[in-house]
Each structure stands twice: as structure tokens, then as C-alpha cells.
Design an enzyme around this catalytic site. Sequence first.
Site, PDB file in Angstrom:
ATOM      1  N   GLU A 502       1.935   8.061   1.299  1.00 33.82           N
ATOM      2  CA  GLU A 502       1.226   8.597   0.327  1.00 33.82           C
ATOM      3  C   GLU A 502      -0.267   8.232  -0.034  1.00 33.82           C
ATOM      4  O   GLU A 502      -0.594   8.856  -1.010  1.00 33.82           O
ATOM      5  CB  GLU A 502       1.956   9.526  -0.506  1.00 33.82           C
TER       6      GLU A 502
HETATM    7  C1  LIG Z   1      10.547   5.021   4.011  1.00 35.99           C
HETATM    8  C2  LIG Z   1       8.957   5.524   3.976  1.00 35.99           C
HETATM    9  C3  LIG Z   1       8.567   6.822   4.614  1.00 35.99           C
HETATM   10  C4  LIG Z   1       8.140   8.000   5.255  1.00 35.99           C
HETATM   11  N1  LIG Z   1       7.924   8.942   5.152  1.00 35.99           N
HETATM   12  C5  LIG Z   1       6.297   9.734   5.708  1.00 35.99           C
HETATM   13  C6  LIG Z   1       6.872  10.927   5.746  1.00 35.99           C
HETATM   14  O1  LIG Z   1       7.414  11.873   5.377  1.00 35.99           O
HETATM   15  N2  LIG Z   1       5.987  11.745   6.457  1.00 35.99           N
HETATM   16  C7  LIG Z   1       4.257  10.939   7.619  1.00 35.99           C
HETATM   17  O2  LIG Z   1       4.001  11.696   7.213  1.00 35.99           O
HETATM   18  N3  LIG Z   1       4.832   9.224   7.092  1.00 35.99           N
HETATM   19  C8  LIG Z   1       5.398   9.193   6.385  1.00 35.99           C
HETATM   20  N4  LIG Z   1       5.641   7.338   5.925  1.00 35.99           N
HETATM   21  C9  LIG Z   1       4.173   6.439   6.602  1.00 35.99           C
HETATM   22  C10 LIG Z   1       3.652   6.847   4.900  1.00 35.99           C
HETATM   23  O3  LIG Z   1       3.277   7.624   4.967  1.00 35.99           O
HETATM   24  C11 LIG Z   1       2.487   5.575   5.792  1.00 35.99           C
HETATM   25  O4  LIG Z   1       3.252   4.120   6.511  1.00 35.99           O
HETATM   26  C12 LIG Z   1       1.729   5.290   5.177  1.00 35.99           C
HETATM   27  O5  LIG Z   1       0.724   6.153   4.523  1.00 35.99           O
HETATM   28  C13 LIG Z   1       0.562   3.636   5.493  1.00 35.99           C
HETATM   29  O6  LIG Z   1       0.728   3.892   6.479  1.00 35.99           O
HETATM   30  P1  LIG Z   1       0.057   2.612   7.494  1.00 35.99           P
HETATM   31  O7  LIG Z   1       1.716   2.301   7.932  1.00 35.99           O
HETATM   32  O8  LIG Z   1       0.466   3.037   8.962  1.00 35.99           O
HETATM   33  O9  LIG Z   1       0.026   1.461   6.912  1.00 35.99           O
HETATM   34  P2  LIG Z   1      -1.643   1.048   7.738  1.00 35.99           P
HETATM   35  O10 LIG Z   1      -2.406   2.235   7.636  1.00 35.99           O
HETATM   36  O11 LIG Z   1      -1.339  -0.012   9.033  1.00 35.99           O
HETATM   37  O12 LIG Z   1      -2.072   0.025   6.490  1.00 35.99           O
HETATM   38  C14 LIG Z   1      -1.963  -0.943   6.536  1.00 35.99           C
HETATM   39  C15 LIG Z   1      -2.523  -2.051   4.648  1.00 35.99           C
HETATM   40  O13 LIG Z   1      -3.778  -1.666   5.088  1.00 35.99           O
HETATM   41  C16 LIG Z   1      -4.665  -1.250   4.348  1.00 35.99           C
HETATM   42  N5  LIG Z   1      -6.133  -0.508   5.050  1.00 35.99           N
HETATM   43  C17 LIG Z   1      -5.808   0.195   6.008  1.00 35.99           C
HETATM   44  N6  LIG Z   1      -6.895   1.305   5.679  1.00 35.99           N
HETATM   45  C18 LIG Z   1      -7.659   0.754   4.490  1.00 35.99           C
HETATM   46  C19 LIG Z   1      -9.608   0.471   4.415  1.00 35.99           C
HETATM   47  N7  LIG Z   1      -9.556   1.950   5.035  1.00 35.99           N
HETATM   48  N8  LIG Z   1      -9.752  -0.008   3.354  1.00 35.99           N
HETATM   49  C20 LIG Z   1      -8.481  -0.901   2.845  1.00 35.99           C
HETATM   50  N9  LIG Z   1      -7.254  -0.941   3.021  1.00 35.99           N
HETATM   51  C21 LIG Z   1      -6.799  -0.747   3.524  1.00 35.99           C
HETATM   52  C22 LIG Z   1      -3.462  -0.335   3.242  1.00 35.99           C
HETATM   53  O14 LIG Z   1      -3.934  -0.007   2.209  1.00 35.99           O
HETATM   54  C23 LIG Z   1      -2.683  -1.507   3.958  1.00 35.99           C
HETATM   55  O15 LIG Z   1      -2.658  -2.029   2.416  1.00 35.99           O
HETATM   56  C24 LIG Z   1       6.694   7.257   5.308  1.00 35.99           C
HETATM   57  C25 LIG Z   1       7.032   5.961   5.137  1.00 35.99           C
HETATM   58  C26 LIG Z   1       7.968   5.407   4.696  1.00 35.99           C
HETATM   59  C27 LIG Z   1       8.159   3.561   4.874  1.00 35.99           C
END
Ligand SMILES: Cc1cc2nc3c(=O)[nH]c(=O)nc-3n(C[C@H](O)[C@H](O)[C@H](O)COP(=O)(O)OP(=O)(O)OC[C@H]3O[C@@H](n4cnc5c(N)ncnc54)[C@H](O)[C@@H]3O)c2cc1C
Length: 661
Positions: A502
Site C-alpha cells: 500500500e
Molecule cells: C505480501 C504482499 C502483498 C501484496 N499485496 C498486493 C495486492 O494485493 N495488490 C497489489 O497490487 N500489490 C500488492 N503488493 C505489492 C506492493 O503494494 C508493492 O510491493 C509495494 O507497493 C512496493 O512496490 P515495489 O515492490 O515495486 O517496490 P519498488 O517500487 O521497486 O520500491 C523499491 C524501493 O524504492 C523506493 N522508492 C520507489 N520509488 C521511489 C521514489 N520515487 N522516491 C523514493 N523512494 C522510492 C521504495 O520506497 C522502496 O524502498 C503486495 C506485496 C507483498 C509483498
Amino acid sequence: MAFCHAAYDEKSLTTCYSGKNGEARETSQASRCLVGQEAGQNQLGNAINKLLDSNGSRVQTMPQYKAPIRDMQFLLHEVFNVEGHYKALRGNDEVNRELIDAILEEGARFSENELAPLNRSGDEEGCQFENGVVTTPKGFKEAYQKYVENGWGAMTAHADMGGQGLPPSMGTIISEMNGTANWSWSMYPGLSHGAIRTLEAHGTPEQKNTFLTKLVSGEWTGTMCLTEPHCGTDLGILRTKAEPNADGSYSITGTKIFISAGDHDMVDNIVHIVLARLPDAPKGTKGISLFIVPKLNVGADGSLGDRNGVVCGSIEHKMGIKASATCVLNFEGAKGFLIGPPNRGLNCMFTFMNAARVGTAIQGVTAAELSFQGALAYAKDRLAMRSLTGPKRPEKEADPIIVHPDVRRMLLTQKAFAEGGRALIYFLAQQIDLVEEGADESTRQYADDLMAFLTPIAKAFCTEAGLEAANHGVQVFGGHGFIREWGMEQIVRDTRIATLYEGTTGVQALDLLGRKVMLTQGRMLKNFTKIVHKFCVENEGDAALKEFIEPLNQMNKEWGDITTQIGMRAMTNQEEVGAAAVDYLMYSGYITLAYFWALQVKAAQAQLAAGTTETGFYTAKVQTGRFYFQRLLPRTRAHLSAIQSGVANLLDMEEEHFGFY
Ligand SMILES: Cc1cc2nc3c(=O)[nH]c(=O)nc-3n(C[C@H](O)[C@H](O)[C@H](O)COP(=O)(O)OP(=O)(O)OC[C@H]3O[C@@H](n4cnc5c(N)ncnc54)[C@H](O)[C@@H]3O)c2cc1C
């Protein structure tokens, strides 16, 4: 040692193994007994005995969840006057104190008796994926059926869709209980709840009739499909495609990952709410549309048809929330239906996401509450050393660890975060009521603005605080906190995800400082600081509240000043916003919670002054508030320094200088 072997009949608890010199070495549980024997004490044995039945089998190992009904009633009735709020909202007194308290009692019964017992077994067993089929742990399906039969899922949905029409805030309160008892389980109805809100807000009458009614009745569950392998935060680059069909439906193709409740065995059908791109859609977030994609196709008469082209490719093997199925979903030309206007999917999805973010903020409170309950029981029972001022329990071989100031520091931190966070969530829940049912546009807009400002704070601050509290829970248990069967480490593992999904803490912080504060030129911040200021002015003459009002008032002013400073710096370098964001969010979170603690202290002091018989409860409220103000609120000083240090200490280093290997 003999005690250990006699007492435990489970392999993991009894196995002793030989050290390299052939001497007996003990596994965790056995070592507990040894510690007790070496110290010439049996206190550990006493603690362990509580976990055994008369045959020596383990009967209970997790912290035994008790819904904090007294605290909930205090907040609802004495701090937030929820009865008055519902009366103003609905123009009648149907949702009165009697009904609210009855719902609390029933909710507590369900969460304590049906969900809590499945929390540890669910973690041990996890979800299984075999031959394309996802199976939830034993008891999950049955608990879900009871939840549906008892009408919990339909409680806050609109009456014309088969719901009971209670205000949304009642659902928030119950979801905390369910989530504390068993977070993994609570994610299944939690996701449905978001889908229900999205369809209520944006679905056509036919879509509501076909899908919403089944979600409300609990016959089907919902999901939220945003994330793709290459993007989670940056949804502007998502690739899932939606091609229009001649019959008005769409063919959805693409891969979504990490989809919570994406597939499971608790219901016959699953309604996926999916973000995808129409052909020729503009690039970025302005080219994303929202679709309903059912797992099984649905006939015009509502009957279930053949399998739609959406399949679960696998489930994730995770650090925590192991009983929540996190799925890879492959959409292979699946039949979908557009919700809301084309290319406005992200806007529509915000309905879902705001509900989900407040839901995740609640996860922080659940972690603080559950870990506090476990740590408190243990701290009263576990004996170690004597109090620095002499024995407090001379009849025992040592004092219980709750006498030690450092253990109290940890317990009070957990308690302050749990009860302070709960107050913030209840306030937000009332704003959700007002956004949905406020009497006029200005009331709805004002509540919406407050929500928009406070949601990133609640989501990120409460989950960071919950994680800290869960870690304190492990620490209070000493070495035993690291051992699985005590259940404290599970709370850390389960809640670790809350600062990630989220929107990560970093992303929530950018949302707060960038969009909510800077973009509105401080308007949204002022909405809230005005509320705090009004409270401070109203109570500045109250001598008993002085120790709370003075620092709150001073920091409330400082909040505006530091925001202006960041804004000024950002005019010359935009990176200043990113550099300040997380410290700014945490700083804001501590001040926000200080306000909600001051409200609680005021209500408690009023009861004490009126001669209440519940002096213990109210005195503890004032003392926890004081602990918060004196020991946690000063953390704002460190965040302030970090903010003021500026961007250079982050950006000066060349990327290639980060590591030399
Ligand atoms: C158990 C689990 C359940 C989930 N459930 C759902 C679900 O039901 N539906 C769904 O759609 N998704 C779901 N997710 C996905 C989840 O919402 C995402 O993993 C999360 O939003 C982070 O995205 P990412 O993994 O792509 O990380 P990334 O976007 O790759 O981020 C990696 C790091 O970079 C940082 N970062 C990225 N952009 C910036 C920026 N502009 N400025 C500063 N820092 C930044 C982030 O804070 C983080 O520390 C789930 C994930 C897990 C692990």
C-alpha cells in the site's frame, strides 16, 4: 532436563542433540528448563506449565488475544462521542451506544474464539499451491463461513445491495479486532471490502447487481490487482493490456504479482479489480483504466459459468502473513468489464486504495496491541534479578521483570503506540463516515481533505510504530522472544510487510510532503493544525493539562515553520523534498499522535475529577499520555535535525563511491 522430556511430547520441543564433544546440548525449549535449574529457580517451569495441559501437551503458545473493549469504549464514547457523531450523520439514533457496545462484544467474541486460535497454526501451515489450486490453512474456510453467516462482511455495505447499512467506521473498529486476532485471515475479507467500496462508488447498476451483491453477501471475495513484475510503486509504467471486444467487454492480458487473496479455496468465485491500459491510451498514470475480471465467468442470471482466462501461476513464499495467499496472476485474454471512465482508473482506484491504506494503518495498531498483550503477561510472570531499589517480591527468588525501568520503557512504548494509534484510526474512521454521508458538499470536502492529509501519516507512522512495538515485544521476552512457539517473532514477521505494501513509508512520505502539503501550499496541513490549535487555546487555562498543551501548542506552530523552511529550500532544489520526506512524516506522526494523546488525557482527567470509581484505568491513561509526551514526542527533535541538515549529505556521494569491493 528430565522435566523437559517429561513435559513435552512434540519433537520440536523435546529434541536434544549432542554437541561436538558428545555432551547433551539443548534446543530452545529445553534450554529454558536448564536456565531455570541453573539459577536454582523454577520460574521458567511455571511459565511453561501454563502452556501445557494435564497430559503435558502444548495447549497454547501465542499471546492470548483479548479485544481491548474498555479502551475502545473509552475512545468511542468518552473521547469521540461516537453516538453524537452517528446521530448527526444519520439524523436518528438507530446507531446508539447500546448497539455499538453489543457489536463490540460480538466482534470480540468472534475474533477471540474463531480467529485467534488459527493465527499460529495458519503461520505454521501456510497456504499451499498444488496443480494450480491454492489451499488455505486448516480452519480458515470454516472461520470465513462463520464470518459470512454472522453477517460481518455485510455490516457496512449499503442496504439496497444486501448490506446492513451501518456506518463505515463500525467496520473499521471490527477490522482491528479481526486483524489483531489473525492478520493473515483478515486480509481475505479486507480485500473484499476494498472491492465493495470501489464498486459502490464506480460500478454501473448491472455491475453492482452482478458482482457487488455477491461480494456483500460474502459468497465471493475481491482482490486488487495493481502490481506487475517490473512495477509496484510506479504504476505509470504498467503494461497489462485491455482490448475491446465486440460485445462491450474487454480482453485483459498481462501478469500481476503479489496479489493478496488472488486465489484460494474459501469461496467459489473471486472478483478481481484490475488496472490495465486501453489501446492508444496516453502513457503514464493518465492512461490507466480499471476493470472487473471474475475468476469464473458469470451468466446473465448470475449463475457461475466456465473458467475465465485468469490463472494463478504460483504463490509467494514469504517472511510473514504466510496464511494469506499472495499470488502471481496471469491474465490470458481474460474477459473483463470497464469500471468508471476510460483512462481514469487510478482515480477510481483511489477509493480502494484509501480504504486499503487506512486498513494497513490498522495493521500497525494490531501489531502494537498484540505484542503488548504478550509482553505484558510475560513481564509479570518472568523473574529475573532484583529491582535496583530492593526486592519488590521478596517471597520469590527474583522480581518479575516488570519492575525494571527498561522493561517498562518497552511496554509503555507499545501501549502508547497501540492506544494512540487507535485514537488516530477512530478519528479517520469518522472522517470516512463524513466523506460518504456528510450532510453537504462542504462537510464532505473538508472531511475528504483531512483524510487525504492524515492517511499517509496514519499508514506510514502507525506501521513503523507497530513494527517497533513488535520488536519490543520480542525484546521483553529475552531469548525466548526469538523462539517460534512463544509467538512474538511471528508478530514481527507478519507486520514487516505493513511498511511496504500500500505504498512504502518512503512513498507515503513523498505523498504527504509533496502532494498533500506542498502542492496545496500548506492548506491541508493548516486544516489539521487549526484543529490542534483550537484544542490548545480551549484548554490553555487548564492547569492539569498544562504539561501536555504547552509542548503540543509549541510543536504545532513549529510544524508550520519547518514546512515553510522546506518549501523555501525546495524552490532552489526540488531534491530537498525527497531528502526531508520520511523525517517530515515521522515528525508529523509524533505530533499527530500527541494531539490524540492530549485528547485522551483530557477525557481521563475529567473522569478522575468527577470521582470515577475506575481510577486505575483513567490514571493509567494519564500516565501513558505523560510517558508519550516525555519519552516519545522528543524524538521529533532528531527528525527536525535531520530535516534541517538538508539534501547535501544524501546526494553529495558519487554513486560509484557507495561501495568498494
Ligand atoms: C505480501 C504482499 C502483498 C501484496 N499485496 C498486493 C495486492 O494485493 N495488490 C497489489 O497490487 N500489490 C500488492 N503488493 C505489492 C506492493 O503494494 C508493492 O510491493 C509495494 O507497493 C512496493 O512496490 P515495489 O515492490 O515495486 O517496490 P519498488 O517500487 O521497486 O520500491 C523499491 C524501493 O524504492 C523506493 N522508492 C520507489 N520509488 C521511489 C521514489 N520515487 N522516491 C523514493 N523512494 C522510492 C521504495 O520506497 C522502496 O524502498 C503486495 C506485496 C507483498 C509483498
